[in-house]
Every structure is written in structure tokens, then in C-alpha cells.
Enzyme design. Structure first.
Site, PDB file in Angstrom:
ATOM      1  N   HIS A 253       0.837  -1.198   0.000  1.00  0.00           N
ATOM      2  CA  HIS A 253       0.000   0.000   0.000  1.00  0.00           C
ATOM      3  C   HIS A 253       0.876   1.255   0.000  1.00  0.00           C
ATOM      4  O   HIS A 253       1.258   1.750   1.062  1.00  0.00           O
ATOM      5  CB  HIS A 253      -0.912  -0.007   1.222  1.00  0.00           C
ATOM      6  CG  HIS A 253      -1.842  -1.176   1.277  1.00  0.00           C
ATOM      7  ND1 HIS A 253      -1.423  -2.450   1.611  1.00  0.00           N
ATOM      8  CD2 HIS A 253      -3.169  -1.288   1.017  1.00  0.00           C
ATOM      9  CE1 HIS A 253      -2.453  -3.283   1.560  1.00  0.00           C
ATOM     10  NE2 HIS A 253      -3.519  -2.613   1.211  1.00  0.00           N
TER      11      HIS A 253
ATOM     12  N   HIS B  68      -3.987   3.214  -3.618  1.00  0.00           N
ATOM     13  CA  HIS B  68      -4.215   2.644  -2.285  1.00  0.00           C
ATOM     14  C   HIS B  68      -3.447   1.346  -2.023  1.00  0.00           C
ATOM     15  O   HIS B  68      -2.614   1.302  -1.122  1.00  0.00           O
ATOM     16  CB  HIS B  68      -5.708   2.398  -2.055  1.00  0.00           C
ATOM     17  CG  HIS B  68      -5.983   1.678  -0.775  1.00  0.00           C
ATOM     18  ND1 HIS B  68      -6.118   2.325   0.426  1.00  0.00           N
ATOM     19  CD2 HIS B  68      -6.108   0.351  -0.504  1.00  0.00           C
ATOM     20  CE1 HIS B  68      -6.302   1.433   1.378  1.00  0.00           C
ATOM     21  NE2 HIS B  68      -6.319   0.234   0.846  1.00  0.00           N
TER      22      HIS B  68
ATOM     23  N   GLU C 141     -18.380  -4.484  23.984  1.00  0.00           N
ATOM     24  CA  GLU C 141     -17.524  -5.655  24.158  1.00  0.00           C
ATOM     25  C   GLU C 141     -16.280  -5.583  23.279  1.00  0.00           C
ATOM     26  O   GLU C 141     -15.188  -5.961  23.703  1.00  0.00           O
ATOM     27  CB  GLU C 141     -18.314  -6.930  23.844  1.00  0.00           C
ATOM     28  CG  GLU C 141     -19.512  -7.201  24.741  1.00  0.00           C
ATOM     29  CD  GLU C 141     -20.764  -6.439  24.311  1.00  0.00           C
ATOM     30  OE1 GLU C 141     -20.736  -5.770  23.255  1.00  0.00           O
ATOM     31  OE2 GLU C 141     -21.778  -6.517  25.034  1.00  0.00           O
TER      32      GLU C 141
ATOM     33  N   HIS D 202     -28.574 -15.763  23.911  1.00  0.00           N
ATOM     34  CA  HIS D 202     -27.629 -15.524  25.000  1.00  0.00           C
ATOM     35  C   HIS D 202     -26.923 -16.807  25.460  1.00  0.00           C
ATOM     36  O   HIS D 202     -26.062 -16.740  26.339  1.00  0.00           O
ATOM     37  CB  HIS D 202     -28.351 -14.891  26.192  1.00  0.00           C
ATOM     38  CG  HIS D 202     -28.721 -13.449  25.981  1.00  0.00           C
ATOM     39  ND1 HIS D 202     -29.401 -13.026  24.869  1.00  0.00           N
ATOM     40  CD2 HIS D 202     -28.487 -12.335  26.731  1.00  0.00           C
ATOM     41  CE1 HIS D 202     -29.584 -11.697  24.949  1.00  0.00           C
ATOM     42  NE2 HIS D 202     -29.037 -11.264  26.058  1.00  0.00           N
TER      43      HIS D 202
END
Lengths: 668, 668
Positions: free
Chosen positions: B28, B259, B408, B470
Site C-alpha cells: 500500500h 491505495h 464488548e 444468550h
């Protein structure tokens, strides 16, 4: 002072919910009690739906993203007269086998538009539904598709990163018919939101191209005013409706104590007194229930008007719309793939399976017009954009390709929403390593059993120089671990087309196609139309005699298996190669079929440029595995294959060592 | 007009980077060329560091979140005189075995503060580092810890949801010594950012409590001015530095063509002309290199001043700081756990392993003062907050508990940053099902080999009524699939303490403790100090004679195994129980030890309330597995165990059927 009927209607939600949680001994009373007014206003004054025809295609969609407050939804469905949820189901909240699970489960009852609970997912689903609506509107017109998507989101949904991906995509695409109702109660499980967050959510949504409003979430007229403003906007709208969690509970209301546990008999009694609700648990006075049932019929005239309009649409368009909404594939689809396979047989191209996927998609997308492709900013690498697919942009939804941006998780959740909406088959791509980023949404797709198709390319160390962060090693095993997710890893253009066919035909499961970066030869030269990949595993290259060795492989490693077989056959060792495009489909075969492939006495070797986990199911503990033991490395792909010993030579050596009589445990 | 030296210095980065990408044939070039000015200003005028002492604890941290532009970092390390990166390493960019991997790999060379590449992760790491700095500052004072954390982030980092979690946490905690330099080049892989995103990032960051600035990212003084303003702020700062991707490449610059691919010989030649850089590849004129090397020595006086200050600190504090930075555990730690185990032996509590974990942590946190606990809004459920732990708040970092919020993923990435910073052992919790949300960060912790400890509770259908969203089913298998991640599932309070000891002692690997919601009896009654869990698997309950049956189990299912054993023994069938707290540690045992546990002729049964995948390694294809075949359900936990047949009775029945002589394949 008499309580106004609309307040009584909201209180009916409150006590059905609190009492059901109480009876279950667990659950979340706070949200339903706090958001009862929002829900009452939405369902009695705005939402277009029909409990007697819950699948009416042009209904508004209501996504209950804050799924832990499930009793809010169940109360609504009961009160509005949805047949699936009678009072007995309310009483059986959270019991095994009930339709009223701890979190709303798609498929348990009509009116549950998506499974929620893992926070933020509903926000992403709603974006997908709103996008699906615009796409279908662009194709079928206002008369057929013209509805609004509402999502009730909580503080947790907005804190989850997926919400950022969802809202920035929605803002970018100017999904003006998307409205988020934020139950802005300032409380999470640990206490006040201010313990962990200070975000100015209104400003944040505005930064993402949304209209952002706020209102008193306990004031019906204020809520209604905000929704009116939202509906008139040219941008998606967030309504921050300030509420009191556990509204009505005099001691626990407004605190985290109302969030996730039963209120307790005393507090519920106090709430009954505070809200002047003298009725016993699960009893809604008939005048109140009648009002709710009337609200349930509120849009039936609209539904009938839609039916009239729809009947006036030309038969072909009507048939096409109905087919799409049923999820049937168009005729000619299978034949087109047969033609494609025959062409591959003839041309025998050596292309990466991601390229083969693009070639197959060219055929598919020409016939299956409901596919909507996309990529998380890797369109050219995932090869998901075919010639038919113009980009979908803000204001012009007639295209078929979504630039999801660098938002793998939001992409997967939006794809779930599109699949749930119906009328669309979403597929989109990223690198297989980044399946980790979308995993929570993949799991929900599998749990719901919906048809979303993930094109996961660069599926091994074959990715090369980008190195271990981008090289999947454990992802195949980790994805195969998800129940009801079909993981395909095709070996060549023919298998790639077959796997696409299977992914599209499996309506009740999401699929992943794990595809190579590197070129692979066409190996499948059998000229017939049977979809051999449908077996999950099959003999792609038979042994010259009774097989002494069976080599199992997937995807890019089947080529290595075929090479190794040739060498072993030259050495006089009858060897067969079994290609395993899908563990899941193989498991569904008859015991006889499976035994023929795995229970014969041949020495078993598996090759996959990933970890061994899961392979013992086919090759047993005694089988030899040629693959990865840890993370990859940065370097040219062919060097990496040699470096990690994933070569035909390694297979031959292992066979020679074993058949040579040395019976040392390989991993001692 | 002569080019100013600072421009020449930036150009040195540009051409080292572009030429290395060219030589590698992949990589890159666009980011290093565009961000060369930002980097030059930062490293020559602001960043405090010392290439001769790269691990100097009070150095500023530089996180290269947009890791695909790795050549920017390698160029800097070479130019500044870091010994690990000579020009030969630059020439070997992306080659197998080089230190200059496709993406920066922590541990490959000094100066690489974290492994990046998966987008957004560095943003989260930087937040953790900045938080670690404040925590250690609160403990050790300005003289010892007082530095700044910089992160170079790209468009992709900001689009990823994890960035929202990271920045909202940083804004909430007012981490004023955190500065994001956004390489605002408006280009991603697919083309312009505007294809997929319209977010007003400045407004978004402001909404999250940040100062947001913008500047011309090609103008050295403008960049410097912005950094000055950032350093003076009481909030974290985003600097949107507008750059041209591939700056200097006349045709490809400013487009996605710069890029992720080599520019090509022609375009590089044109860039050489455009920037007046006549030097051959990999040659930096000595005057320019000298200036860079001088810049490398710029902060050595500061480093020495720190050493003087540090030497003046009292010996005890100094020793404590050094111990923490080395990562050694304090003396008395093991003894405390021995005492804890003996107490458990005596008291034999029946508590959930999450509670047992809290009890063990009470002992650990009293001695291991560098632990920083936390939870993603489940503090009371994860049991991660002990009596010693006050909350860390904005402006008061003397506490030891982080309210990570419902984030999380950001939590796990921040924990990685804290572990990388050093001086802290981060542990934190969520539900095991939501390990999916943190998976990309868990993987990077494993790849880097750092000590972050995840407390994942509610680890099975034992969670009960919350239902399948869950209830982890496949998560244990999916986590065990990640190389170098230790997955512990302790069966009782004694094993829980042992697993905590192992997690803390394993410096070169992250650990997960999978813990039950439901109460479990104390099973380990052997009164000695050996850490039996260190074996990974061990006989917790021997057979009365030569074992005819071996039952393997983990965590909450060991109780079931012990029950089944008792019943089988009563029926005269000698049965042993093997507890398997860690597959990974078991694999590290001698072949002899492993064989004794798995290669005897006894009939093998495994019990785990998850899927079978992975268990064949212990029980083989012929072994019987008692566990889950699909997703769970909502209902009371004991009913779920019965419903899914995870009971002692099911084990006994399977054994009786097998030993009774019927040899039907179980899964036929």
C-alpha cells in the site's frame, strides 16, 4: 380525575409485562413499563399492520432492537389480537416451548419481525429492511411497496459499535423511511448510563446524516408529534424519547433495579396503586382490551386498499412480486447453472474461486433479479459486482449493488434485515478473516434460518503477503461450529457454481462461500448435471483399485490432493480423493453414503489450509492432517504453502511413512 | 527553489515506501506517501521516544491503526535509527521471515507497539494505552508516568463500529493525552469515501466528548499547530489532517489506484520527477538521513531526565514499577491461591464458577495490584468487581475497575492496549455468547501473545431463560479454534482458582475463563498444592478398578460426569472421570501423559453443554458425546439440561447400550 383511555392502554402493557416477568421469576420489566407510552402511540396511531394478515408485504416493519424488553412486544401482540399470542402464552413467558421466549425469536409468532437480544443487531436489521423497502419500491412502485421501518432501540444498542455502522450507512443512503425510537431512560444494567457513556447521541446521529429529535417519552402527544416530524423528513430520524425505566414502580422505577429482575410482589402492588390499576395479573378490562383490538384493526382498510391496488397491477409484475416475496427462485435458474457448468467443462479455466464465483454470478444475476450484491469496500477483491449491478445510491435505489463501506458487522446485520423483509436475496463479501467482525450477525442469521449469503474471499494463507492478520486459519472451523450455517469451500469453477446453487436453494439457512484469492484449475470434468456438491463430500477422483489411501480436501487444497494422488498412484498405491465442499451437507447424507466415504479401511489424510479442528469427524484421530497449527505469515503464497508444509509432497511422505509400516502416532 | 529539509525528510518516507512496495510487488503506497508529512511532523517535533531504548517505559506511544500502510512505520523506524529495521529489512518488505511484514506485527521489531491491519483495532488499542497511562500515572505520579498516546487512523478505522466504542469510551473518561491523527484522504479501496459514507467525523467526535480539529495534512506547520492545540486540550483530540493519498504520484495520487497496489515503474518515475527526488530506490542521501537520525536522538535528553527522576524515587516504588513493567507477578501470589484452595477444600461451597472466580479474585486483587478489572455493563453478573476496586472515572484514575459500557469489542481492544502498554494486567467480562462481539480483538491478542484475561460468564444453556441468543453453544469450540488463546472452563472453586493462576502466569497468551451462571459443588477435595488444572486434563475421580469407561467433561458438566460415574460404579462398571479445564494445556503435555488419559481401551464419553466439534481429539469418532446439536432454548436451566439430554442418565444409558454389546453407530 379519570385516567385517559390511551394511558390505560399503556398501563395494560405495563402490567401484562411486569406480571409476566413476575410469574416467570426472571425477565426485564423496566423497558416495557418505560416504553409503554411510545409503543402505544406507535401501534395505535402510526404503525400500519394487520394482525389478521401479519405477513402482508406492505406492512410497516417494527424492529424491537432492545430485545430484552420482549414482554413489551408480546403484550402488544396479545393486545392487538395477533393469534399466535394468547393470554396463555403471556403466562408462559420464558417457559420451555412457549412462543414467548426470553428474547423475541423470529418464527415463534407472527409479528416478531426479527430475533433480537444481542444488542445493536436490530438497528442493523432495521437499516436492511428500510433499504429493502426502497429497493423494492424502485422496482415495483409506490402502489406495491411503500412502508416505514421503525426500530425501538435502547442505550445498549446505541453504545454497541454496530449501531455506528448501521446509522452511518442509513444516513449515507438517506433512508428517510427509517425511524429509530430510542428509549432514552438513562439506565443500563450497571446503573446510570453516565457511569460509562457521555455521548451526545443527537449530535452523533446528526453527524451521520440523520434528523435527530427529542421528546418526553411518557407524553403521548409529544411522541406523536415527533413521529409526525420524522415521517416528513428526507433523512432517517432518531427520536430520543426520554422515559423512566420501570415507569410506575414507585421505588425501583428510574433505577437499574427495574431493568433485569422481577419487581417483586410488594413493588408491583405499589405500582398498581400508583397507576391506579386494580386488576389482577393477566386480566385486562374488556373496555381497554376492546380499544386495543380496535387499534389492531386500524390499518385493515389500508391493507385492503393495497390489495385492490395490487390486483390492478399487471399480471406479470404481480407474479414476479409474489414469487420474490415467497422466496421462490425463478425458472431457468437451474438450467443456467447447468449451462455454466458445461461451459466450464469445455473451457477449463484456471481462475481463483472468487473469480469463478463472479463468473457464476454473472449467470445467476441475469436470471435471479432479486439478488442484491455488495461488499465491505472490497468489491474488486470479493468479485461480487457483476455487469448487471449498478450501485445503489442515496435517492436512487434502482441499482443492485450496495457499497456497504468498511462496516462488515453492519453489513451482515443489514443483510439479515433484507432477507427478513423478503423479496430480496442479499449477498455480500469481505475477506474470510473478517468473518470475525460479522460473527454476531452470522449467528443470528443461522438462528433465524434466513437466506443471507456471505462471499468470503482470500480464504487461507493463499492470501499471501498481507500476513497473519488477514489470513484465516481458524475461521473455517469457527464458522462450521455455528449451527445451521452452511459453509461452502468449493474447489473449482464447477463446484463454485454448485455451491452457489445450494446457497440460493437453501432458504432456511445462511451460507458462506469461502473462496480463494489464488488461481485454481478446473478439476471437475464429469459432464453431467448432478449437483455433486449437494452431497457435502464426494469422490472427485477415484482410486485405480481398492483405495489404500483416501485424501480429503476442500477448496484450493483439492488441487494438492489430486497431485498427491497422482504421485501415489504412480507409486502403485491406489488412492482416491474426496472433495468436501460442505461438512454440513455431508452430515445430512444417509449413514450408508457417509460410511462409504469415511469408514473404509483406507489410510486417511485431510488437507486444508486451516486448523485440524473438526476434521477428526472424517479422518478420525488416526488420520493424518496436513494444514496449519497456528497463525500464518507474511510472504508470497507459494512460499507460505511450502513453509507450512501444505504440499503434495508432505501428503505423499506421510502416506509412505504410514504404509511403510511405521505406526508411530503422528503427533507424539 | 530548494526543497526544505523537512520536505525532503517526508519525501524519504515516500520513496522508501513506494519503492519497497514496488520491490515486493504488493502493498500500500498511498498511505505512506499521503501521511508522510503528518509522520514527519509527529516524529521530528512531538513524539517522545528513543530508538536506542525503544522500551523506555515513559515513551509516547504511537499506534499505527491504519496498518496496511505499514511501510510508513518501517520507513520511520529505519530513518530514525531503530536497530531492528535496517535497509535490508526495508528491501525485504513482505517477504517470508522478514521483520517488515505486510502489516505491522508486534514483536517483529522494536518500535512496533501493536499489531494492526484489521481496521479500527488500533483505535481501541490506543484508548487502552492512554487509559493505562493515566492509571499508572495515578499510582506512580508525573515523574514516572506522563506520556501521550498518538494513533494514526484511516477512513476505514473510523467506519468500523469498534471505533465508536473506542472513542465514546475515551471521551467519557476524558483521556486528554490521547490524540488521533486521521489521514483524511477521502479514498478507500473501492474509490471515494463518498461512495459509502457521508459522516461528519468532526461532529461525531465532538458528540463523543472529543476536541475535533482539522488541518492541511500536507502542511507541516498546520499539522504542528493542530498537535499543539491537541496537547493543550482537556479532552482527547481528533485531528482531521486532509491529505492526498499517494501524494506525489501525478496520475494515481488522489485516487484509489494509489491505495493498495504498487504504483508501477512509470508512475514512480513520474513521482520522482514531480517531487524532485532523483535518488535510486532505497538510497536516502546522507544529509537527509542524518537529519532523521538526529530526530531519533531528539528525546534522549528527556529519557535521561526521566531516568534521573526515576532513580530518585523511593526504592520500593521503583521496584514495584519495574516489576509491573516486566510483567512479573508479586511474591505471595501463589501462596495466596494455595490458601484459597485449602479453604475451599474445607468449606466446600456450592457456588457458580463466576462467583468462585470473584472469590478467587478477592485474594488475587489484594496481592496483584496491577490487575484492572472491568465489565461490559455486566459487573454484577460477571462478578469481576472485588472489594478493592473503586471505579475509574473521568479525572480520577486511581480506581481499578473500568465500566466499559456496552462495548464488548472496544473493551477487548482497549484491554489489548493496556496489556501492550505494560504495567497492568487487564481482565474484564461479558457473557460467553458475546465473545463473538470481541472476536477480532481476541484473535489479535492471541496473535500478539499478550496477557489479557477475559471473564466470560453464563457459559452454556445453564444461563436459562434468556434463551438461544444468550446461550453459547458453539463459542467454546470457536474460541478453542483460535491459536494461542487459552480457553479455561473450570469445574469448581478449586479449579477456578487454578485457572486464574494459569491465566495470570501465562504472559505470552491471552486467556478466557468460561464460567457458569449456575451453582456447582466443590468437587476437588484433594488437599495438596499442585495445580492440577495445569495439565489441561486430569483424572478428577478415578475408577474403582481398571477403567471400562472414561467420562471427560468440563466446567458445569463435571458434576454430571461424577454423578454418572457413581451410578456406573454402583452397577459394577469401573469408571473414571477426567476433567478437562483446558484443551490447549493438555496438548502441551507429554505423549505419555496424554496417552494415559486418552489411549486406553475404555469406552469414552464426553459431556459438554456445547457442540461436539473438537472433542473427537480426545474421545475419537467412536466416543459418545453428550452435548448440544444446535441452538438452545428459553426456559429454566434444569429443564433445558433435561430437554437437551445432558444428564447423568443419558451418559449411563449410552454406556449401558455400548457395553451391552450393541455396537450401532450412535449417529447413524
Amino acid at each position: 380525575m379519570t385516567t385517559p383511555m390511551r394511558q390505560l392502554m399503556a398501563n395494560a402493557i405495563r402490567f401484562l409485562s411486569a406480571d409476566a416477568v413476575e410469574a416467570a421469576g426472571s425477565g426485564h420489566p423496566g423497558l416495557p413499563m418505560g416504553a409503554a407510552d411510545i409503543a402505544t402511540v406507535l401501534f395505535t396511531r402510526f404503525l400500519t399492520f394487520d394482525p389478521t394478515k401479519p405477513d402482508w408485504p406492505d406492512r410497516d416493519r417494527f424492529v424491537f432492537s432492545a430485545g430484552h424488553g420482549s414482554m413489551l412486544l408480546y403484550s402488544l401482540l396479545y393486545l392487538l389480537g395477533y393469534r399466535d399470542i394468547g393470554i396463555d402464552e403471556i403466562k408462559r413467558f420464558r417457559q420451555l416451548g412457549s412462543k414467548t421466549a426470553g428474547h423475541p425469536e423470529y418464527g415463534h409468532a407472527a409479528g416478531i419481525e426479527t430475533t433480537t437480544g444481542p444488542l445493536g443487531q436490530g438497528a442493523g436489521n432495521a437499516v436492511g429492511m428500510a433499504l429493502a423497502e426502497r429497493i423494492l419500491n424502485a422496482r415495483f412502485g409506490d402502489d406495491v411497496v411503500d412502508h416505514t421501518t421503525y426500530a425501538l432501540v435502547g442505550d445498549g444498542c446505541l453504545m454497541e459499535g454496530i449501531s455506528q455502522e448501521a446509522i452511518s450507512l442509513a444516513g449515507h443512503l438517506k433512508l428517510s423511511k427509517l425511524i429509530f425510537l430510542w428509549d432514552d431512560n438513562g439506565i443500563t444494567i450497571d446503573g446510570k448510563v453516565s457511569l460509562a457513556d457521555s455521548t451526545d447521541q443527537l449530535q452523533r446521529f446528526e453527524a451521520c446524516g440523520w434528523q435527530a429529535l427529542s421528546c418526553d417519552g411518557q407524553d403521548h402527544d409529544a411522541i406523536a408529534g415527533a413521529i409526525e416530524t420524522a415521517k416528513a423528513s428526507e433523512r432517517p430520524t432518531l427520536i430520543a424519547a426520554r422515559t423512566t425505566i420501570g415507569f410506575g414502580a414507585p421505588n425501583k422505577g428510574g433505577t437499574e433495579k427495574a431493568h433485569g429482575s422481577p419487581l417483586g410482589a410488594e413493588e408491583i402492588a405499589a405500582a398498581r396503586k400508583a397507576l391506579d390499576w386494580p386488576h389482577p395479573p393477566f386480566e385486562v378490562p374488556s373496555d381497554i382490551l376492546d380499544q386495543w383490538r380496535l387499534a389492531g384493526l386500524r390499518s385493515s382498510a389500508r391493507r385492503k386498499a393495497w390489495e385492490t391496488r395490487f390486483a390492478a397491477v399487471d399480471a406479470e409484475t404481480r407474479g414476479e412480486f409474489e414469487r420474490r416475496m415467497r422466496g421462490d427462485l425463478p425458472s431457468g435458474f437451474v438450467q443456467a447453472l447447468h449451462r455454466f457448468k458445461r461451459r466450464m467443462n469445455e473451457e477449463r479455466p484456471a481462475v481463483a474461486s472468487r473469480k469463478a464465483s463472479e463468473m457464476a454470478l454473472e449467470e445467476i444475476n441475469a436470471i435471479v433479479l432479486e439478488t442484491i450484491g455488495g461488499s465491505a469496500d472490497l468489491a474488486g477483491s470479493n468479485n461480487t459486482r457483476t455487469s448487471q449491478m449498478a450501485a445503489i445510491t442515496a435517492g436512487d435505489y434502482s441499482g443492485r449493488f450496495v457499497h456497504y463501506g468498511i462496516r462488515e458487522h453492519g453489513m451482515a446485520a443489514a443483510m439479515n434485515g433484507m432477507a427478513l423483509h423478503g423479496g430480496i436475496i442479499p449477498y455480500s463479501g469481505t475477506f474470510l478473516a473478517f468473518s470475525d467482525y460479522c460473527r454476531p450477525s452470522l449467528r443470528l442469521a443461522a438462528l433465524m434460518g434466513i437466506r443471507a449469503i456471505y462471499v468470503m474471499t482470500h480464504d487461507s494463507i493463499g492470501l499471501g503477503e498481507d500476513g497473519p492478520t488477514h489470513q484465516p486459519v481458524e475461521q473455517l472451523a469457527a464458522l462450521r461450529a455455528i449451527p445451521n450455517l452452511l459453509v461452502f469451500r468449493p474447489a473449482d469453477p464447477v463446484e463454485t457454481a454448485e455451491c452457489w446453487q445450494l446457497a440460493l436453494q437453501n432458504r432456511a439457512a445462511p451460507s458462506i462461500l469461502a473462496l480463494s484469492r489464488q488461481a485454481l484449475p478446473t478439476l471437475r470434468l464429469d459432464e453431467h448435471d448432478e449437483n455433486r456438491s449437494a452431497r457435502g463430500a464426494y469422490e472427485i477422483d477415484p482410486a485405480s483399485g481398492e483405495a489404500k489411501v483416501t485424501i480429503y480436501a476442500t477448496g484450493s487444497e483439492v488441487e494438492i490432493a489430486v497431485e498427491a494422488r497422482a504421485e501415489l498412484e504412480r507409486a502403485g498405491i491406489p488412492t482416491r480423493v474426496v472433495s468436501v465442499p460442505s461438512f454440513e451437507l455431508f452430515r445430512r447424507q444417509t449413514a450408508e453414503y457417509r460410511r462409504a466415504l469415511t469408514d473404509d479401511p483406507s489410510f486417511k489424510v485431510a488437507i486444508e489450509a486451516g486448523i485440524r479442528q473438526g476434521w477428526d469427524e472424517l479422518i478420525g484421530r488416526d488420520g493424518h492432517f496436513v494444514g496449519m497449527n497456528g497463525f500464518g505469515a507474511s510472504g508470497p503464497a507459494p512460499e507460505l504453502y511450502r513453509h507450512f508444509g501444505i504440499t503434495a509432497e508432505a501428503v505423499v511422505d506421510a502416506v509412505m511413512e504410514r504404509l511403510g509400516g511405521e505406526d508411530t502416532p503422528e503427533d507424539a
